[in-house]
Motif scaffolding. Structure first.
Motif, PDB file in Angstrom:
ATOM      1  N   PRO A 107      -2.912   9.265 -18.525  1.00 15.99           N
ATOM      2  CA  PRO A 107      -2.027  10.436 -18.341  1.00 15.99           C
ATOM      3  C   PRO A 107      -0.574  10.052 -18.581  1.00 15.99           C
ATOM      4  CG  PRO A 107      -2.755   9.575 -16.231  1.00 15.99           C
ATOM      5  CD  PRO A 107      -3.542   8.828 -17.271  1.00 15.99           C
ATOM      6  N   ARG A 108       0.277  11.056 -18.627  1.00 21.61           N
ATOM      7  CA  ARG A 108       1.706  10.805 -18.833  1.00 21.61           C
ATOM      8  C   ARG A 108       2.250   9.894 -17.743  1.00 21.61           C
ATOM      9  NH1 ARG A 108       5.145  15.339 -19.228  1.00 21.61           N
ATOM     10  NH2 ARG A 108       3.448  16.744 -19.783  1.00 21.61           N
ATOM     11  N   ALA A 109       3.323   9.201 -18.058  1.00 18.58           N
ATOM     12  CA  ALA A 109       3.966   8.335 -17.074  1.00 18.58           C
ATOM     13  C   ALA A 109       4.562   9.175 -15.947  1.00 18.58           C
ATOM     14  CB  ALA A 109       5.056   7.507 -17.744  1.00 18.58           C
ATOM     15  N   MET A 138       2.920   0.183 -42.934  1.00 19.86           N
ATOM     16  CA  MET A 138       1.756   0.903 -42.420  1.00 19.86           C
ATOM     17  C   MET A 138       2.094   1.406 -41.019  1.00 19.86           C
ATOM     18  SD  MET A 138      -0.227   0.170 -45.023  1.00 19.86           S
ATOM     19  CE  MET A 138      -1.843   0.674 -44.473  1.00 19.86           C
ATOM     20  N   ARG A 139       1.968   2.723 -40.813  1.00 25.51           N
ATOM     21  CA  ARG A 139       2.285   3.310 -39.512  1.00 25.51           C
ATOM     22  C   ARG A 139       1.013   3.813 -38.839  1.00 25.51           C
ATOM     23  NH1 ARG A 139       7.700   3.584 -38.957  1.00 25.51           N
ATOM     24  NH2 ARG A 139       8.938   3.549 -40.884  1.00 25.51           N
ATOM     25  N   TYR A 140       0.990   3.728 -37.512  1.00 30.80           N
ATOM     26  CA  TYR A 140      -0.192   4.094 -36.737  1.00 30.80           C
ATOM     27  C   TYR A 140       0.156   5.170 -35.717  1.00 30.80           C
ATOM     28  CZ  TYR A 140      -1.140  -0.410 -38.812  1.00 30.80           C
ATOM     29  OH  TYR A 140      -1.266  -1.443 -39.720  1.00 30.80           O
ATOM     30  N   GLY A 141       0.602   6.313 -36.238  1.00 35.83           N
ATOM     31  CA  GLY A 141       1.029   7.390 -35.370  1.00 35.83           C
ATOM     32  C   GLY A 141       2.531   7.556 -35.421  1.00 35.83           C
ATOM     33  N   ASN A 142       3.032   8.526 -34.668  1.00 33.76           N
ATOM     34  CA  ASN A 142       4.445   8.885 -34.749  1.00 33.76           C
ATOM     35  C   ASN A 142       5.119   8.788 -33.392  1.00 33.76           C
ATOM     36  OD1 ASN A 142       4.344   9.824 -37.591  1.00 33.76           O
ATOM     37  ND2 ASN A 142       2.944  11.346 -36.736  1.00 33.76           N
ATOM     38  N   GLY A 143       6.353   8.278 -33.405  1.00 31.61           N
ATOM     39  CA  GLY A 143       7.185   8.265 -32.208  1.00 31.61           C
ATOM     40  C   GLY A 143       6.523   7.583 -31.026  1.00 31.61           C
ATOM     41  N   PRO A 144       6.713   8.141 -29.834  1.00 34.18           N
ATOM     42  CA  PRO A 144       6.172   7.502 -28.630  1.00 34.18           C
ATOM     43  C   PRO A 144       4.644   7.532 -28.570  1.00 34.18           C
ATOM     44  CG  PRO A 144       7.107   9.649 -28.101  1.00 34.18           C
ATOM     45  CD  PRO A 144       7.484   9.359 -29.519  1.00 34.18           C
ATOM     46  N   ALA A 171      -0.678   9.875 -23.095  1.00 39.24           N
ATOM     47  CA  ALA A 171      -0.690  11.090 -23.901  1.00 39.24           C
ATOM     48  C   ALA A 171       0.298  12.113 -23.347  1.00 39.24           C
ATOM     49  CB  ALA A 171      -2.089  11.689 -23.936  1.00 39.24           C
ATOM     50  N   PRO A 172       1.598  11.828 -23.455  1.00 34.65           N
ATOM     51  CA  PRO A 172       2.572  12.817 -22.991  1.00 34.65           C
ATOM     52  C   PRO A 172       2.825  13.856 -24.077  1.00 34.65           C
ATOM     53  CG  PRO A 172       3.709  10.894 -23.804  1.00 34.65           C
ATOM     54  CD  PRO A 172       2.234  10.597 -23.931  1.00 34.65           C
ATOM     55  N   ALA A 173       3.401  14.972 -23.684  1.00 32.05           N
ATOM     56  CA  ALA A 173       3.901  15.930 -24.672  1.00 32.05           C
ATOM     57  C   ALA A 173       5.138  15.338 -25.335  1.00 32.05           C
ATOM     58  CB  ALA A 173       4.248  17.247 -23.988  1.00 32.05           C
ATOM     59  N   ASP A 187       8.732  14.047 -17.800  1.00 32.93           N
ATOM     60  CA  ASP A 187       8.603  15.483 -17.527  1.00 32.93           C
ATOM     61  C   ASP A 187       8.807  16.313 -18.804  1.00 32.93           C
ATOM     62  OD1 ASP A 187      11.270  15.090 -17.920  1.00 32.93           O
ATOM     63  OD2 ASP A 187      11.932  16.054 -16.059  1.00 32.93           O
ATOM     64  N   ASP A 188       8.559  15.711 -19.982  1.00 37.23           N
ATOM     65  CA  ASP A 188       8.684  16.448 -21.237  1.00 37.23           C
ATOM     66  C   ASP A 188       7.661  17.575 -21.295  1.00 37.23           C
ATOM     67  OD1 ASP A 188      10.701  14.764 -22.103  1.00 37.23           O
ATOM     68  OD2 ASP A 188       9.331  13.400 -23.143  1.00 37.23           O
ATOM     69  N   ARG A 189       8.025  18.643 -21.956  1.00 36.95           N
ATOM     70  CA  ARG A 189       7.138  19.791 -22.118  1.00 36.95           C
ATOM     71  C   ARG A 189       7.138  20.240 -23.579  1.00 36.95           C
ATOM     72  NH1 ARG A 189       6.210  18.247 -17.757  1.00 36.95           N
ATOM     73  NH2 ARG A 189       5.942  19.429 -15.807  1.00 36.95           N
ATOM     74  N   LEU A 190       6.034  20.813 -23.991  1.00 34.47           N
ATOM     75  CA  LEU A 190       5.980  21.407 -25.321  1.00 34.47           C
ATOM     76  C   LEU A 190       6.874  22.638 -25.362  1.00 34.47           C
ATOM     77  CD1 LEU A 190       2.136  21.260 -26.043  1.00 34.47           C
ATOM     78  CD2 LEU A 190       3.890  19.730 -26.946  1.00 34.47           C
ATOM     79  N   GLU A 191       7.549  22.835 -26.488  1.00 36.94           N
ATOM     80  CA  GLU A 191       8.403  24.002 -26.659  1.00 36.94           C
ATOM     81  C   GLU A 191       7.609  25.061 -27.415  1.00 36.94           C
ATOM     82  OE1 GLU A 191      13.024  24.875 -27.802  1.00 36.94           O
ATOM     83  OE2 GLU A 191      11.911  23.491 -29.072  1.00 36.94           O
ATOM     84  N   LEU A 192       7.108  26.061 -26.705  1.00 37.00           N
ATOM     85  CA  LEU A 192       6.204  27.038 -27.290  1.00 37.00           C
ATOM     86  C   LEU A 192       6.941  28.215 -27.914  1.00 37.00           C
ATOM     87  CD1 LEU A 192       3.415  27.117 -24.567  1.00 37.00           C
ATOM     88  CD2 LEU A 192       3.544  25.730 -26.631  1.00 37.00           C
TER      89      LEU A 192
END
Length: 389
Positions: free
Chosen positions: A226-228, A165-171, A4-6, A232-237
Motif C-alpha cells: 500500500p501507499r506509504a 531501458m526504463r521500467y515504468g515511470n516516475g515513483p 502503489a500510490p496515486a 496523501d497524493d490523490r488522483l485528479e479526476l
C-alpha cells in the motif's frame, strides 16, 4: 516490493523543444505527428528536410492526407523501412527491406513492457519466451534487420549510440533505468547480443528463459504494498483544463454546418488489420477496402444501394467510398476505418478503399496539447455519383 500510490497531479505538456506551428510543445506523448507535415512545409530555421520512417505509413496515418502528400514530396530525403511497398514507400527516395519476424530472434520483452502504459494489456502472469530465428531469408534476398540501418548511420557519422531501458515511470518505476552505450567504431553486434544487453539485470535471467522453447510462466514472489503512511497524493479526476474544454464543446453551435453536412463520420476498427498493415493479405482483409457503413434507413432515404460508390464530403475535402448497410449504427452516422486508400491520384475505392484523412483538417478543432485534430464525429454529406461515373 513496490508501493502503489496515486500519482500526484503533474503537468504533462508544454515541454521543450517547441514546434514552430500552432504554438505546440512537447507533451507526455511526445511531439505532435499531426503537425509534422507543416514542419516540413514551413521554410526557415528548424525546417524538417529529411525523414526516416521505420515501420510506419504516414500517407495512410497522418490526418489531412493531401497536406501530407505535399510535405513528403518536399523532403530532400525520405527513407522508408517496410516489408511491403506502402503508399509512403512509393514516395521515398530509398526503401529498405527489413527481415521478417520469423527471420529474426525475438523475445516477449515488448508485450511484457506494455504493463507500464496500461492495465488491460500484456500478460496476466509472469510469462516470458525467447525464440531464435526460425527460417533464413530466401537466397539472394537483400534484407537487413531494422537496427542495422541505424547502426550503419551512426558508424558513418561517428556517433555513439546511447541506449536507456526504463521500467515504468516516475515513483512507480520498478527499478532504476538501465543504460549502455554501443560504439559503432567497434565490432558490429548480432541481434542476439543486443537482446542480451537489453535483458541485463532482468529478474529471470535470459539464459533461463531460453531453456523453455515454448515459453514459460515463471514463479513470482512480487507483491504490491500500500501507499506509504506519509503519502496523501490523490488522483485528479476533474482537471480544470479538461473541464474547460468540455464547456467549450457543450457551447458549440453546429446547426449551420449540419445543414450542409447532415451526417457524422465515425472511425471504426477492423478485427484482422492493424492500422494499414494487413490490407494486402486476402485472408485477413478480404477485398481490402473500408466500406462506408450506414443505417439501412439512411440508404433507403438517399436511394443508395449496398455496394454503390458514393462521394463523402466534409468541409475540408472529399473521398469516394463503397457503402454497406449496418443496422447497429444510429441513423445519421457514417462509419469508416482509418488507414485505407491510396496516394492522391491513385484512388480506386473498390480496390483500396478511401482515405478518411482527406476529410480531416489539422488546423480546425485540434487539441492544443497534442496537436491532434478531431478524428471522429466529423460532419459529412453523402452523395450518389452521377450515372456517368
Amino acid at each position: 516490493m513496490k508501493r502503489a500510490p496515486a500519482l500526484a497531479a503533474l503537468s504533462g505538456w508544454g515541454f521543450e523543444p517547441r514546434l514552430r506551428v500552432r504554438g505546440l510543445g512537447g507533451c507526455a506523448s511526445g511531439l505532435s505527428a499531426a503537425a509534422l507535415a507543416d514542419e516540413i512545409l514551413l521554410d526557415g530555421p528548424g525546417q524538417v528536410k529529411a525523414l526516416i520512417v521505420a515501420g510506419g505509413n504516414p500517407m495512410m496515418a497522418w490526418p489531412d492526407q493531401n497536406r501530407a502528400f505535399a510535405a513528403l514530396n518536399t523532403l530532400d530525403l525520405l527513407v522508408t523501412m517496410d516489408t511491403e511497398m506502402t503508399a509512403t514507400a512509393e514516395l521515398s527516395h530509398y526503401v529498405i527491406a527489413p527481415k521478417l519476424t520469423l527471420e529474426t530472434p525475438m523475445t516477449t520483452y515488448m508485450p511484457e513492457s506494455v504493463k507500464y502504459y496500461g492495465t488491460t494489456r500484456g500478460f496476466p502472469q509472469p510469462y516470458a519466451a525467447y525464440t531464435p530465428a526460425l527460417v533464413p531469408p530466401p537466397p539472394g534476398s537483400d534484407v537487413i534487420e531494422d537496427w542495422e540501418l541505424f547502426w550503419g548511420l551512426a558508424q558513418r557519422m561517428g556517433t555513439m549510440i546511447d541506449v536507456t531501458m526504463r521500467y515504468g515511470n516516475g515513483p512507480q518505476a520498478e527499478a532504476p533505468p538501465m543504460t549502455f552505450t554501443l560504439d559503432p567504431a567497434g565490432a558490429k553486434p548480432t541481434a542476439d547480443r543486443l537482446i542480451e544487453l537489453s535483458c541485463q539485470g532482468s529478474r529471470i535471467p535470459l539464459d533461463r528463459v531460453k531453456q523453455y522453447p515454448d515459453g514459460h510462466v515463471f514463479e513470482s514472489d512480487q507483491r504490491v504494498l500500500p501507499r506509504a503512511p506519509d503519502n496523501d497524493d490523490r488522483l485528479e479526476l476533474g482537471a480544470p483544463p479538461m473541464l474547460e474544454e468540455l464547456e467549450q464543446v457543450l457551447a458549440e453551435d453546429n446547426r449551420a454546418v449540419e445543414a450542409d453536412y447532415p451526417f457524422r463520420l465515425l472511425p471504426r476498427r477492423t478485427n484482422n488489420i492493424l492500422n494499414s498493415f494487413g490490407r494486402r493479405i486476402g485472408k485477413l482483409a478480404g477485398d481490402g477496402v473500408n466500406p462506408a457503413y450506414m443505417h439501412p434507413d439512411d440508404l433507403a432515404r438517399l436511394a443508395i444501394a449496398e455496394g454503390e460508390c458514393v462521394t463523402i464530403r466534409s468541409p475540408h475535402g472529399e473521398i469516394r467510398g463503397i457503402v454497406a448497410a449496418e443496422a447497429a449504427l444510429r441513423p445519421g452516422m457514417v462509419s469508416m476505418a482509418h488507414g485505407f486508400g491510396a496516394n492522391p491520384g491513385s484512388d480506386d475505392p473498390r480496390r483500396t478503399g478511401g482515405n478518411t484523412g482527406r476529410l480531416i483538417s489539422v488546423e480546425d478543432g485540434y487539441d492544443p496539447v497534442t496537436g491532434l485534430p478531431r478524428m471522429g464525429s466529423i460532419p459529412v454529406c453523402v452523395e450518389r455519383l452521377p450515372a456517368a461515373e
